[in-house]
Design a protein around this motif. Structure first.
Motif, PDB file in Angstrom:
ATOM      1  N   GLY A 291      12.074 -14.969 -13.408  1.00 53.85           N
ATOM      2  CA  GLY A 291      12.886 -14.147 -12.523  1.00 53.85           C
ATOM      3  C   GLY A 291      13.796 -14.959 -11.638  1.00 53.85           C
ATOM      4  O   GLY A 291      13.763 -16.197 -11.620  1.00 53.85           O
ATOM      5  N   GLN A 292      14.614 -14.248 -10.874  1.00 53.77           N
ATOM      6  CA  GLN A 292      15.568 -14.855  -9.953  1.00 53.77           C
ATOM      7  C   GLN A 292      14.966 -14.921  -8.557  1.00 53.77           C
ATOM      8  O   GLN A 292      14.664 -13.893  -7.954  1.00 53.77           O
ATOM      9  CB  GLN A 292      16.864 -14.042  -9.928  1.00 53.77           C
ATOM     10  CG  GLN A 292      17.945 -14.610  -9.028  1.00 53.77           C
ATOM     11  CD  GLN A 292      18.476 -15.948  -9.527  1.00 53.77           C
ATOM     12  OE1 GLN A 292      18.708 -16.112 -10.726  1.00 53.77           O
ATOM     13  NE2 GLN A 292      18.682 -16.882  -8.615  1.00 53.77           N
TER      14      GLN A 292
ATOM     15  N   THR B 106      12.376  -6.082  -7.821  1.00 59.27           N
ATOM     16  CA  THR B 106      12.375  -7.147  -6.826  1.00 59.27           C
ATOM     17  C   THR B 106      11.155  -6.984  -5.935  1.00 59.27           C
ATOM     18  O   THR B 106      10.914  -5.904  -5.391  1.00 59.27           O
ATOM     19  CB  THR B 106      13.666  -7.117  -5.983  1.00 59.27           C
ATOM     20  OG1 THR B 106      14.789  -7.300  -6.851  1.00 59.27           O
ATOM     21  CG2 THR B 106      13.655  -8.222  -4.936  1.00 59.27           C
TER      22      THR B 106
ATOM     23  N   THR C  22      14.661  -4.240 -14.049  1.00 62.36           N
ATOM     24  CA  THR C  22      14.283  -5.265 -13.084  1.00 62.36           C
ATOM     25  C   THR C  22      13.537  -4.651 -11.909  1.00 62.36           C
ATOM     26  O   THR C  22      13.705  -3.465 -11.605  1.00 62.36           O
ATOM     27  CB  THR C  22      15.519  -6.015 -12.529  1.00 62.36           C
ATOM     28  OG1 THR C  22      16.376  -5.084 -11.864  1.00 62.36           O
ATOM     29  CG2 THR C  22      16.275  -6.732 -13.629  1.00 62.36           C
TER      30      THR C  22
ATOM     31  N   THR D 130      12.007 -13.185  -1.853  1.00 63.83           N
ATOM     32  CA  THR D 130      11.768 -12.237  -2.936  1.00 63.83           C
ATOM     33  C   THR D 130      11.985 -12.897  -4.284  1.00 63.83           C
ATOM     34  O   THR D 130      12.639 -13.935  -4.395  1.00 63.83           O
ATOM     35  CB  THR D 130      12.701 -11.016  -2.846  1.00 63.83           C
ATOM     36  OG1 THR D 130      14.062 -11.453  -3.002  1.00 63.83           O
ATOM     37  CG2 THR D 130      12.544 -10.304  -1.507  1.00 63.83           C
ATOM     38  N   ILE D 131      11.463 -12.265  -5.317  1.00 62.27           N
ATOM     39  CA  ILE D 131      11.784 -12.647  -6.687  1.00 62.27           C
ATOM     40  C   ILE D 131      12.078 -11.376  -7.466  1.00 62.27           C
ATOM     41  O   ILE D 131      11.416 -10.355  -7.294  1.00 62.27           O
ATOM     42  CB  ILE D 131      10.654 -13.454  -7.356  1.00 62.27           C
ATOM     43  CG1 ILE D 131      11.122 -13.969  -8.720  1.00 62.27           C
ATOM     44  CG2 ILE D 131       9.366 -12.646  -7.457  1.00 62.27           C
ATOM     45  CD1 ILE D 131      10.203 -15.001  -9.346  1.00 62.27           C
ATOM     46  N   THR D 132      13.114 -11.425  -8.299  1.00 65.53           N
ATOM     47  CA  THR D 132      13.478 -10.312  -9.156  1.00 65.53           C
ATOM     48  C   THR D 132      13.019 -10.627 -10.578  1.00 65.53           C
ATOM     49  O   THR D 132      13.473 -11.600 -11.181  1.00 65.53           O
ATOM     50  CB  THR D 132      14.990 -10.051  -9.129  1.00 65.53           C
ATOM     51  OG1 THR D 132      15.385  -9.768  -7.780  1.00 65.53           O
ATOM     52  CG2 THR D 132      15.363  -8.877 -10.010  1.00 65.53           C
TER      53      THR D 132
ATOM     54  N   ASP E 295      14.997 -15.579  -4.539  1.00 65.23           N
ATOM     55  CA  ASP E 295      15.860 -15.572  -3.360  1.00 65.23           C
ATOM     56  C   ASP E 295      15.037 -16.142  -2.210  1.00 65.23           C
ATOM     57  O   ASP E 295      14.241 -15.450  -1.592  1.00 65.23           O
ATOM     58  CB  ASP E 295      16.331 -14.153  -3.038  1.00 65.23           C
ATOM     59  CG  ASP E 295      17.351 -14.107  -1.902  1.00 65.23           C
ATOM     60  OD1 ASP E 295      17.334 -15.024  -1.043  1.00 65.23           O
ATOM     61  OD2 ASP E 295      18.146 -13.154  -1.859  1.00 65.23           O
TER      62      ASP E 295
ATOM     63  N   SER F 121      12.930  -3.439  -4.233  1.00 61.45           N
ATOM     64  CA  SER F 121      13.835  -2.556  -4.971  1.00 61.45           C
ATOM     65  C   SER F 121      13.376  -2.543  -6.420  1.00 61.45           C
ATOM     66  O   SER F 121      12.734  -3.486  -6.897  1.00 61.45           O
ATOM     67  CB  SER F 121      15.298  -3.018  -4.862  1.00 61.45           C
ATOM     68  OG  SER F 121      15.460  -4.283  -5.462  1.00 61.45           O
TER      69      SER F 121
ATOM     70  N   SER G 176       8.434  -8.681  -2.852  1.00 62.79           N
ATOM     71  CA  SER G 176       8.322  -9.593  -1.712  1.00 62.79           C
ATOM     72  C   SER G 176       7.267 -10.649  -1.973  1.00 62.79           C
ATOM     73  O   SER G 176       6.304 -10.432  -2.715  1.00 62.79           O
ATOM     74  CB  SER G 176       7.977  -8.807  -0.446  1.00 62.79           C
ATOM     75  OG  SER G 176       6.760  -8.105  -0.609  1.00 62.79           O
TER      76      SER G 176
END
Length: 400
Positions: A69-70, A236, A234, A77-79, A72, A227, A238
């Protein structure tokens, strides 16, 4: 409209909305992320070369471990990819993520964490079974989750300020699995490997969980969801901050085997995880690693000022930030990683407090040394060791 109080995983500000006061503030104020190397030097940070971890993952420097995942860092967070499966007998939808696997090749190819120790979790209800259809849909044999309960934790001093904030007066997990639910699933037609596949939502359609812009309804999705966007496939989530062998890290909190840690973590109560043995750590056939949590670590002594030694449940339940738990071995640091953490709960003794020894602890053997010298014990002076609680906390990122 979100019908539930937002509690970020055992590490964030209690009863505070994540997006407004959560992780980013905690990381900055608690000084968890390392400061730039330019401090105290005669050159700007741009003059420094790439971190050694960009050459060898085991060397010092930041390294994302769960690369599926992406990440941040600023938002905490991670998506991740959001998958849809089904419960075989009923066809009810299961929305899930994947974080870890016993299949080293799949881990490398998909950006997952590899955990060979998960193969030892296959006892009783701890590992469900499933198989993929021709179209790739994962059909789960058993296991459902009710996401409708309202997550709540009432500190122990809510009615009497002279009492300690822990243990809490009352608590309620925000999601509860049935007696057969575990996040672990053995895929019988994919080499018999075990995957860590936490459930994010159950028996709902895409429209019911369409919160691409945030503000999700936590009565239908996991409490760590920031989200969720089925159209983009996807979700997202915490993250919580902690340490592993003095390295600051980020991790997910998805399930626990008891309602108390589930409520404190903002995680799903997963009864199936009760069949995983605890107390054996790195011994033969053990599926767990140890996570070290402090009850009465240092708090912020002056309101509005951050104590760089702050840590523990007293501080967390007082709304000061996360407990900053200490994890055992993680990939690139050790060979014994498991996302199933055997919770070892410690309490500073009055002798240690009187002598000024109480401080932030950041690595396993530092803690074990304090236990050996009698400065940390189990709750109430009991013997130090496993609490019997397991939390499913896949590791995501290492800062150093």
């Amino acid at each position: 409209m979100n019908k539930k109080a937002i509690f970020t995983p055992l590490g964030m500000l209690i009863a505070s909305a994540f997006l407004s006061t959560g992780f980013a503030q905690e990381v900055e104020d608690d000084d968890v992320r390392p400061s730039p190397p330019s401090i105290g030097s005669d050159i700007p940070v741009t003059y420094f070369g790439p971190p050694p971890s960009s050459v060898e993952p085991e060397l010092i420097g930041p390294f994302q471990l769960l690369t599926a995942g992406q990440l941040d860092e600023d938002a905490g967070t991670i998506t991740l990819p959001l998958y849809r499966g089904e419960l075989r007998e009923t066809g009810e939808s299961i929305w899930y993520i994947v974080t870890d696997t016993t299949d080293s090749d799949a881990a490398l190819a998909l950006g997952l964490n590899h955990s060979g120790k998960l193969s030892f979790a296959e006892n009783g209800r701890a590992v469900r079974t499933g198989a993929t259809r021709q179209d790739g849909t994962l059909m789960f044999d058993v296991g459902s989750v009710d996401f409708s309960p309202e997550l709540s934790v009432t500190p122990g001093n809510a009615e009497n300020a002279s009492l300690p904030p822990f243990p809490p007066l009352a608590f309620q997990p925000g999601s509860i699995g049935d007696e057969l639910y575990s996040p672990l699933v053995k895929i019988t037609n994919a080499g018999g490997h075990i995957y860590n596949a936490p459930m994010i939502a159950f028996n709902v359609d895409e429209a019911d969980i369409d919160f691409c812009d945030g503000d999700p309804d936590h009565s239908v999705v996991h409490d760590s969801v920031v989200s969720i966007c089925p159209a983009d496939e996807t979700v997202t989530l915490s993250l919580a901050a902690g340490f592993s062998f003095a390295k600051p890290v980020l991790y997910l909190s998805t399930e626990a085997n008891d309602p108390l840690p589930a409520a404190l973590e903002g995680a799903t109560f997963a009864p199936g995880l009760r069949d995983v043995a605890v107390g054996r750590d790195d011994s033969l056939f053990s599926a767990v690693e140890r996570l070290f949590l402090t009850i009465n670590g240092p708090s912020n002594s002056v309101e509005g000022q951050v104590n760089p030694q702050r840590q523990g449940l007293f501080s967390t339940l007082s709304g000061e930030g996360g407990p900053l738990n200490v994890l055992g071995g993680i990939p690139t640091v050790a060979t014994d990683y498991s996302p199933l953490w055997d919770l070892n709960v410690g309490e500073w003794t009055q002798l240690a407090i009187d002598r000024g020894y109480r401080s932030r602890v950041t690595e396993e053997f530092q803690i074990l040394g304090l236990v050996e010298r009698g400065f940390l014990t189990g709750p109430g002076g009991s013997a130090y060791g496993s609490s019997g609680f397991i939390v499913n906390c896949p590791i995501v990122h290492r800062f150093l």
